[in-house]
Structures are given as structure tokens and as C-alpha cells.
Design an enzyme around this catalytic site. Structure first.
Site, PDB file in Angstrom:
ATOM      1  CE  LYS A  85      -1.653   1.580   4.175  1.00  0.00           C
ATOM      2  NZ  LYS A  85      -1.389   2.984   4.437  1.00  0.00           N
ATOM      3  CG  ASN A  86       2.279   2.710   3.549  1.00  0.00           C
ATOM      4  OD1 ASN A  86       1.108   3.000   3.291  1.00  0.00           O
ATOM      5  ND2 ASN A  86       2.701   2.496   4.789  1.00  0.00           N
ATOM      6  CB  CYS A  93      -4.666  10.664  11.906  1.00  0.00           C
ATOM      7  SG  CYS A  93      -3.093   9.854  11.944  1.00  0.00           S
ATOM      8  NE  ARG A 100       0.706  10.314  10.153  1.00  0.00           N
ATOM      9  CZ  ARG A 100       0.331   9.373   9.290  1.00  0.00           C
ATOM     10  NH1 ARG A 100      -0.884   8.900   9.327  1.00  0.00           N
ATOM     11  NH2 ARG A 100       1.174   8.924   8.389  1.00  0.00           N
ATOM     12  CG  ASP A 117       3.490   1.603   9.502  1.00  0.00           C
ATOM     13  OD1 ASP A 117       3.144   2.450  10.346  1.00  0.00           O
ATOM     14  OD2 ASP A 117       3.659   1.876   8.298  1.00  0.00           O
ATOM     15  NE  ARG A 174      -6.841   4.358   5.736  1.00  0.00           N
ATOM     16  CZ  ARG A 174      -5.905   4.952   6.470  1.00  0.00           C
ATOM     17  NH1 ARG A 174      -6.080   5.123   7.751  1.00  0.00           N
ATOM     18  NH2 ARG A 174      -4.803   5.390   5.925  1.00  0.00           N
TER      19      ARG A 174
END
Ligand code: EPZ
Length: 410
Positions: A11-12, A105, A110, A296, A388
Site C-alpha cells: 500500500k505505502n 490523526c 502528523r 507500523d 484501508r
């Protein structure tokens, strides 16, 4: 849990790569794109600029040819912080961009000061008005930039500046660039487009601006965080899981800690095999920029530590407030104390299933992992966070033997 699971595209890595397609007028083809909510959000943003997007399974074709838009609205950016990485491509390609300020968030504030500092160093004039970053890039030029903040390098900050510099006249040197594999994968895609980049994947990236970039084809790297999460599923359930496509070099700090703790992680053809072979030992983890231990993976590791005999410690150096999962894990019987940016986890005999609330993406994965070994039934609410970042998580877990299913929220 036993069996083989295919790790999806990262994803990233994919999010900034999709944004980078805006740097060219030609069609780009990206494959190994995971089917995730965040990807749909990024595609909505690209369509919003007028780009033509065509999706078939894990392949996405994007044709930005003749697009007009330069504004990324609040409604889209507020749902996903990574939207901010359209800023660099837009300002470099069109000389202007208006992107909603992403805000904070649940994992803590952030800021985007590093992104803005880098763009300003490239000659971009920036105003913040009505919650928008309004950027004028009509007078950009290459520059020597130190891109660090209080917490070290910035992943998306590096991505943004690297993308902007590809079309900026002169040479740009980014010092303290993020070294994450996702940043290196973005550079690989940009180079296929014709960008001149050296040193990607190291703290010093050198970019020589070119006049034009062409469309390119690229296959996204496997998701190291998804791989780590399934590795932990093997560890927590005393199982044996093969992670198809996973790369050891991408999860080296994680593998080092888990191996030290007693887990077996071995390379096999086209992947990694993760096997529980003996009682795991408690351990200590400090999150750091790559190649350090990834933030993460912090929440998911905590779940394993809650049922690992002895005392483990996690120190969070990237997002010191990223600990919302502690209260939910405690509801399941975990014994955790928070001391500033460190969590002290005393392993318990077993967890007890409970209804819990997911607060963010990785915290959700942590609760699912805890649910795999908790006695009784665990209900994880607010699943949209999980969607997500984890493609087909329910189906993948089921195929490995977990008793897990999805129910519509009442
Ligand atoms: C990326 O976010 C990831 N997101 C995050 O993954 C990940 O947690 C993070 O990198 C750190 O590895 C994507 O790639 C889409 P940073 P990013 O800029 O780039 C501070 C997930 O779960 N900072 O590297 O936004 C910041 O507050 C997500 O998949 C500034 O001070 O993170 C943090 O403490 C969550 N000023 C540290 O730097 C800035 O301008 C690193 O953040 C930017 C960041």
C-alpha cells in the site's frame, strides 16, 4: 495456523507511485496494486484531476493526458493523509497546486513541515489559506536540502520532494532522505519514467531534473507490513505459515527481533517460512526509521508480547502517542503499563475474547491477532480501518485455518 498466504502489493509504495503518474502526460500501467480502500481514495483524487483510470484486478492504467485539475479537496484528503503526495507532482508539472492540509490523526499529530520545507527549498512559494496549501511552483530550481525533523527522516516527505525534483531544473540533493523500501520503489518507477535519480534507498538521494517524463510500467513491491502481520499470526498461534512473495531484506529488523525471541524465519523459494519451534522469549523493541524496527509493526508485536511469558518493552520513537490499542488489548486481559513513549508488557497466560474497537489501521490488525488466540469470541468493530491496509484479510486468515468472519455492523 498453517499454510501459505500470498502477500499483496505494498500500500505505502503504491500510493506515491499512483501520485507520480501525474508527472507525465502519457499512460502508466501499475500492477500488483492491492485492492484497498486507500487505493480507491487515491484513484478518486486522480480522477478528480481529470485523469482517466482503468482498473482490471491488480492492474491499474492511468492516463493523465490533458488533465486540468490542480486541487485536492478536503473531502478526499481528510480521509487519507497520503493524499498529500500529489503536492510535489502537481507543482512540478503544472507550476501550481492546491491541496487540503491533511491534519492529524489518531496515531498523533502528523505535521507536514518537512514537505513544505523541502518544496520551499526548491523555490516553491507556499501559502496556507482556508485549510489549503496553495503552492506556486513557477520559479523552481534544484537545491541541496536537509530533510529531517524531530523524529528523523520522513517517508512521504522524501517521496514528495523526490517527485517534485524530477521535473525541476538543476540538481537536487536530499540529505537525510527516508530509506524505506517504498521510497526506493517509487524511485525505481520514476526512473522508468525517465527520471535521473541516484542513491535512492540511502540517506542521500541525488536527482537531476529532466524536461519531460514518459509513462511507464511498474510492478509494486510486496507489502512488508502485511508480511510481518502474517508472520506474527504464525507466532501467536504457534503455527507454520509461508509468506509467498515476502522479502527478508524488507523486514530485517523485525525478523532479527522475532528470531532472537525464538521464532524460525527462513527464506524459501519465492518467500519466507515462519514457524513456531519453541517457547518465545520476551523482547524489547524500539521503533525507528528504516532499516530500524518499523512503527507500523509495533501494535501487532504488542499483541504477541501480551501472551509471551516475561516482560517485554516497546519504545515508540516515531509516533510517541501511537498506543491507543493498549486500552483495547487490556479489555482482553493484557497487562500493559504505559510510561511515556514506552509500553511495558507483562505476558499473561491467556487473553479473553471481548468486543473491541479498532482505532487505526495497525491497531486493528493487532486486535485481530489478539483475537486469534484469545479464549472465546472477539468482535473487532470499525473494520473500515483494517480495509484501508489489508487486502482480503478475512479470506486470507480463513485459508490459514483461523475461525474468522465478517458481519455487517449493526
Ligand atoms: C509513512 O507515513 C507511512 N504512510 C506510515 O504508515 C508510517 O507509519 C510512516 O511513514 C512512518 O514509517 C505511508 O507511507 C502512506 P513520516 P508518513 O513522514 O510519511 C514526523 C500505515 O499504517 N514528521 O515518515 O506520513 C511524523 O510526525 C501508515 O500504513 C514531521 O515532524 O510518515 C513522524 O513522527 C501510518 N514533519 C515522523 O516524522 C513532517 O513534515 C515520521 O513520519 C513529516 C513527518
Amino acid at each position: 495456523m498453517h499454510g501459505t498466504v500470498a502477500i499483496s502489493g505494498a500500500k505505502n509504495a503504491c500510493l506515491p507511485i499512483l501520485a507520480a503518474t501525474l508527472l507525465s502526460d502519457d499512460k502508466s500501467v501499475i500492477d500488483n496494486v492491492p485492492k484497498l480502500r486507500d487505493m480507491s481514495t487515491m484513484l478518486k483524487i486522480l480522477r478528480n484531476f481529470g485523469a482517466k483510470v482503468d482498473q482490471d484486478q491488480d492492474v491499474i492504467k492511468i492516463e493523465p493526458n490533458g488533465y486540468e485539475g490542480y486541487k485536492a479537496p478536503y473531502e478526499l484528503v481528510s480521509t487519507m493523509r497520503a493524499s498529500v503526495c500529489v503536492l510535489g507532482p502537481l507543482v512540478a508539472k503544472h507550476g501550481r497546486a492546491e491541496v487540503s492540509f491533511p491534519g492529524g490523526c489518531i496515531i498523533g499529530p502528523r505535521p507536514i513541515d518537512i514537505h513544505l520545507k523541502g518544496l520551499r527549498a526548491l523555490g516553491v512559494k507556499i501559502k496556507i489559506e482556508r485549510g489549503y496549501i496553495i503552492a506556486d511552483g513557477t520559479k523552481m530550481r534544484g537545491s541541496h536540502i536537509y530533510l529531517g525533523g524531530h523524529f528523523g527522516s520522513s517517508v512521504l516527505g522524501t517521496a514528495n520532494i523526490m517527485m517534485a525534483a524530477t521535473l525541476t531544473k538543476g540538481v537536487t540533493i536530499i540529505e537525510n532522505a527516508a530509506c524505506e523500501p517504498e521510497v526506493a520503489d517509487l524511485a525505481a518507477f520514476l526512473m522508468k519514467m525517465g527520471a535521473k535519480i541516484k542513491g535512492h534507498g540511502t540517506p542521500r538521494v541525488i536527482i537531476e531534473g529532466v524536461k519531460r517524463l514518459r509513462g511507464a510500467k511498474h510492478s509494486v513491491i510486496p507489502d512488508r507490513i502485511e508480511a510481518g502481520t502474517y508472520a506474527l499470526a504464525a507466532a501467536i498461534t504457534k503455527g507454520d505459515i509461508t509468506l509467498k512473495n515476502a522479502k527478508l531484506e524488507h523486514i530485517i529488523a523485525f525478523a532479527d527481533k522475532l528470531t532472537e525471541s525464538g521464532l524460525s524465519i527462513k527464506r524459501v523459494p519465492n518467500g519466507l517460512r515462519v514457524k513456531y519451534v519453541k517457547r518465545l522469549k520476551p523482547t524489547d523493541i524500539t521503533t525507528l526509521p528504516y532499516p530500524g524496527f518499523p512503527t507500523d509493526m509495533q501494535a501487532q508485536c504488542m499483541s504477541l508480547m501480551t501472551v509471551t511469558g516475561g516482560i517485554s518493552v516497546i519504545t515508540e520513537k516515531i509516533y510517541p502517542e501511537r498506543f491507543i490499542h493498549i486500552s483495547e488489548l487490556s479489555r482482553m486481559g493484557a497487562d500493559i503499563i504505559l510510561e511515556g513513549p514506552s509500553a511495558i508488557i507483562k505476558g499473561v497466560q491467556s487473553l479473553s475474547g471481548a468486543p473491541v474497537m479498532a482505532s487505526d489501521l495497525r491497531a486493528s490488525a493487532a486486535l485481530v491477532l489478539a483475537g486469534l488466540v484469545a479464549k472465546g469470541r472477539t468482535e473487532v468493530h470499525r473494520l473500515y480501518h483494517l480495509d484501508r491496509g489489508y487486502e482480503n484479510i478475512v479470506e486470507k486468515l480463513q485459508s490459514l485455518g483461523a475461525k474468522v468472519w465478517r458481519e455487517r455492523e449493526k
